[in-house]
Design a protein around this motif. Structure first.
Motif, PDB file in Angstrom:
ATOM      1  N   GLN A   8     -10.205  -1.668 -12.904  1.00 60.84           N
ATOM      2  CA  GLN A   8      -9.637  -0.432 -12.391  1.00 60.84           C
ATOM      3  C   GLN A   8      -9.952  -0.249 -10.907  1.00 60.84           C
ATOM      4  O   GLN A   8      -9.102   0.188 -10.123  1.00 60.84           O
ATOM      5  CB  GLN A   8     -10.164   0.756 -13.193  1.00 60.84           C
ATOM      6  N   ALA A   9     -11.175  -0.602 -10.501  1.00 57.19           N
ATOM      7  CA  ALA A   9     -11.549  -0.480  -9.094  1.00 57.19           C
ATOM      8  C   ALA A   9     -10.699  -1.386  -8.222  1.00 57.19           C
ATOM      9  O   ALA A   9     -10.245  -0.997  -7.132  1.00 57.19           O
ATOM     10  CB  ALA A   9     -13.029  -0.809  -8.921  1.00 57.19           C
ATOM     11  N   LEU A  10     -10.462  -2.619  -8.696  1.00 58.09           N
ATOM     12  CA  LEU A  10      -9.627  -3.537  -7.925  1.00 58.09           C
ATOM     13  C   LEU A  10      -8.185  -3.037  -7.860  1.00 58.09           C
ATOM     14  O   LEU A  10      -7.524  -3.144  -6.818  1.00 58.09           O
ATOM     15  CB  LEU A  10      -9.686  -4.936  -8.558  1.00 58.09           C
ATOM     16  N   PHE A  11      -7.691  -2.481  -8.964  1.00 56.55           N
ATOM     17  CA  PHE A  11      -6.327  -1.930  -8.960  1.00 56.55           C
ATOM     18  C   PHE A  11      -6.191  -0.833  -7.916  1.00 56.55           C
ATOM     19  O   PHE A  11      -5.237  -0.803  -7.130  1.00 56.55           O
ATOM     20  CB  PHE A  11      -5.994  -1.397 -10.355  1.00 56.55           C
ATOM     21  N   TRP A  12      -7.136   0.085  -7.899  1.00 53.06           N
ATOM     22  CA  TRP A  12      -7.039   1.200  -6.953  1.00 53.06           C
ATOM     23  C   TRP A  12      -7.219   0.718  -5.519  1.00 53.06           C
ATOM     24  O   TRP A  12      -6.637   1.286  -4.592  1.00 53.06           O
ATOM     25  CB  TRP A  12      -8.060   2.275  -7.297  1.00 53.06           C
ATOM     26  N   ARG A  13      -8.009  -0.325  -5.300  1.00 52.87           N
ATOM     27  CA  ARG A  13      -8.146  -0.874  -3.954  1.00 52.87           C
ATOM     28  C   ARG A  13      -6.798  -1.413  -3.474  1.00 52.87           C
ATOM     29  O   ARG A  13      -6.356  -1.128  -2.353  1.00 52.87           O
ATOM     30  CB  ARG A  13      -9.193  -1.982  -3.939  1.00 52.87           C
ATOM     31  N   VAL A  16      -4.304   1.520  -2.872  1.00 46.35           N
ATOM     32  CA  VAL A  16      -4.555   2.267  -1.641  1.00 46.35           C
ATOM     33  C   VAL A  16      -4.131   1.459  -0.422  1.00 46.35           C
ATOM     34  O   VAL A  16      -3.523   1.993   0.518  1.00 46.35           O
ATOM     35  CB  VAL A  16      -6.044   2.665  -1.563  1.00 46.35           C
ATOM     36  N   ILE A  17      -4.433   0.170  -0.419  1.00 43.68           N
ATOM     37  CA  ILE A  17      -4.045  -0.665   0.727  1.00 43.68           C
ATOM     38  C   ILE A  17      -2.544  -0.690   0.895  1.00 43.68           C
ATOM     39  O   ILE A  17      -2.004  -0.475   1.996  1.00 43.68           O
ATOM     40  CB  ILE A  17      -4.610  -2.083   0.555  1.00 43.68           C
ATOM     41  N   VAL A  21      -0.227   0.957   3.995  1.00 48.14           N
ATOM     42  CA  VAL A  21       0.726   0.159   4.783  1.00 48.14           C
ATOM     43  C   VAL A  21       2.120   0.776   4.713  1.00 48.14           C
ATOM     44  O   VAL A  21       2.808   0.921   5.741  1.00 48.14           O
ATOM     45  CB  VAL A  21       0.736  -1.297   4.277  1.00 48.14           C
ATOM     46  N   PHE A  22       2.566   1.138   3.530  1.00 44.79           N
ATOM     47  CA  PHE A  22       3.909   1.714   3.388  1.00 44.79           C
ATOM     48  C   PHE A  22       3.991   3.073   4.073  1.00 44.79           C
ATOM     49  O   PHE A  22       5.026   3.425   4.677  1.00 44.79           O
ATOM     50  CB  PHE A  22       4.268   1.837   1.913  1.00 44.79           C
ATOM     51  N   ALA A  23       2.902   3.867   3.973  1.00 41.15           N
ATOM     52  CA  ALA A  23       2.901   5.169   4.644  1.00 41.15           C
ATOM     53  C   ALA A  23       2.975   5.001   6.159  1.00 41.15           C
ATOM     54  O   ALA A  23       3.706   5.732   6.851  1.00 41.15           O
ATOM     55  CB  ALA A  23       1.649   5.952   4.256  1.00 41.15           C
ATOM     56  N   ALA A  24       2.231   4.020   6.688  1.00 38.98           N
ATOM     57  CA  ALA A  24       2.293   3.763   8.126  1.00 38.98           C
ATOM     58  C   ALA A  24       3.676   3.304   8.536  1.00 38.98           C
ATOM     59  O   ALA A  24       4.214   3.721   9.576  1.00 38.98           O
ATOM     60  CB  ALA A  24       1.243   2.720   8.503  1.00 38.98           C
ATOM     61  N   GLY A  25       4.314   2.462   7.734  1.00 37.69           N
ATOM     62  CA  GLY A  25       5.664   2.006   8.050  1.00 37.69           C
ATOM     63  C   GLY A  25       6.664   3.142   8.016  1.00 37.69           C
ATOM     64  O   GLY A  25       7.554   3.235   8.871  1.00 37.69           O
ATOM     65  N   THR A  26       6.506   4.016   7.023  1.00 38.71           N
ATOM     66  CA  THR A  26       7.400   5.171   6.926  1.00 38.71           C
ATOM     67  C   THR A  26       7.212   6.102   8.112  1.00 38.71           C
ATOM     68  O   THR A  26       8.194   6.635   8.673  1.00 38.71           O
ATOM     69  CB  THR A  26       7.136   5.929   5.614  1.00 38.71           C
ATOM     70  N   LEU A  27       5.956   6.331   8.534  1.00 36.80           N
ATOM     71  CA  LEU A  27       5.679   7.201   9.668  1.00 36.80           C
ATOM     72  C   LEU A  27       6.264   6.627  10.959  1.00 36.80           C
ATOM     73  O   LEU A  27       6.865   7.367  11.766  1.00 36.80           O
ATOM     74  CB  LEU A  27       4.167   7.396   9.809  1.00 36.80           C
ATOM     75  N   VAL A  28       6.099   5.342  11.155  1.00 33.54           N
ATOM     76  CA  VAL A  28       6.673   4.707  12.352  1.00 33.54           C
ATOM     77  C   VAL A  28       8.188   4.828  12.345  1.00 33.54           C
ATOM     78  O   VAL A  28       8.825   5.116  13.365  1.00 33.54           O
ATOM     79  CB  VAL A  28       6.229   3.232  12.435  1.00 33.54           C
TER      80      VAL A  28
END
Length: 324
Positions: A8-13, A16-17, A21-28
């Motif tokens: 579960q920890a690896l899944f959430w890591r 989140v990553i 990345v997608f949020a940064a791409g959307t913001l740009v």
């Protein structure tokens, strides 16, 4: 401590990553003056391609950095050898992967402890069996051959001259067999080690090896060795014995240097030959030597550069807890 499992920890890591990345791409994309038509124009294709490439590159870089400890862990799994202790992986700094690393290190600790205990029982049983066989060779077969030898002596004294030569030959054959039985018994059970101590045992071992193999031995044994204990001395003797046996069988050497010296806090056994060297892998004999060294918490190294002979070095800490 979190109740999440490592999976579960690896899944959430990863979640989140990728989300960052997608949020940064959307913001740009939202803040940039670039627009996308419907249908897409040819002039917009390079912009979209570059944007996608940047998103994928950033995602790959972040994932690679985050999962790098897994590559190191896989490498450790491939090279780990329970006969070479102490090979562990350090904390990665990633809290969710540290649990996996700690679990693997704990597993290695447990396996090494179990192997050491099982090896101790096996080697103790082996030494007991050697002593039993040595006693039987000495007490039963040796005595029987001695009786035969005495009988032949009486027969020679009473036999006519025409038979004495044949009886003398039989007498010498029995005497040679008796000597061989005694040598085998000494190799199985080093009585000189128990009776006269380590210094005399190493001297006797070197002399017997040189006499049987024809290989000269240059011996250097300190006279003021510390008391290592019976178990450690037996392990040291067996490793020296196996090393000399390997020299006689495989090295094609003409000279062997054997030294046993006392250093501050340790005793060092060193056996070096001038043979062909080039020991590429551990055979059954060498692995047995490593198992014995582990029992007394000693460090065994075997260095065999191509064409430069072979050196076996055993370093025994004087303060370690030892026992078979």
């Amino acid at each position: 401590m979190s109740d999440r499992t490592p999976a579960q920890a690896l899944f959430w890591r990863l979640f989140v990553i990728n989300g960052l990345v997608f949020a940064a791409g959307t913001l740009v994309l939202a803040l940039s003056p670039a627009t996308v038509s419907s249908p897409i124009l040819l002039t917009e294709v390079p912009v979209l391609t570059v944007g996608l490439a940047l998103i994928l590159a950033a995602n790959a870089l972040l994932l690679r950095t985050s999962l790098a400890p897994l590559d190191a862990l896989a490498t450790l799994m491939q090279r780990v050898d329970l006969l070479r202790t102490g090979d562990r992986m350090a904390d990665s700094g990633n809290s969710d992967l540290n649990h996996l690393i700690h679990t693997f290190n704990a597993m290695l600790d447990r396996l090494e402890a179990e192997r050491s205990a099982s090896s101790a029982h096996a080697l103790a049983a082996q030494e007991g069996e050697r002593q039993r066989i040595a006693r039987e060779l000495h007490d039963e077969i040796g005595q029987s051959l001695t009786v035969v030898l005495l009988g032949l002596k009486r027969a020679v004294d009473r036999a006519p001259d025409s038979l004495r030569e044949e009886l003398h030959a039989a007498q010498e054959t029995v005497r040679a067999s008796l000597d061989e039985v005694r040598q085998v018994a000494r190799r199985l059970r080093p009585g000189v080690l128990e009776d006269l101590g380590l210094h005399s045992a190493m001297s006797s071992l070197s002399s017997d090896f040189s006499q049987v193999s024809g290989i000269s031995v240059i011996r250097e044994v300190d006279g003021d060795l510390p008391n290592l204990g019976a178990d450690a001395e037996l392990v040291l003797y067996r490793i020296a014995q196996e090393s000399l046996t390997n020299v006689a069988r495989h090295a094609h050497a003409t000279r062997v240097e054997l030294s046993l010296t006392a250093d501050p806090g340790a005793v060092t056994l060193r056996i070096r030959d001038n043979g062909r060297g080039n020991v590429r892998q551990d055979g059954a004999g060498i692995r047995g030597m490593r198992e014995r060294a582990l029992l007394i918490h000693a460090r065994l190294t075997i260095d065999s550069p191509p064409g430069g002979g072979t050196e076996v070095r055993l370093v025994i800490p004087c303060t370690a807890e030892r026992g078979l």
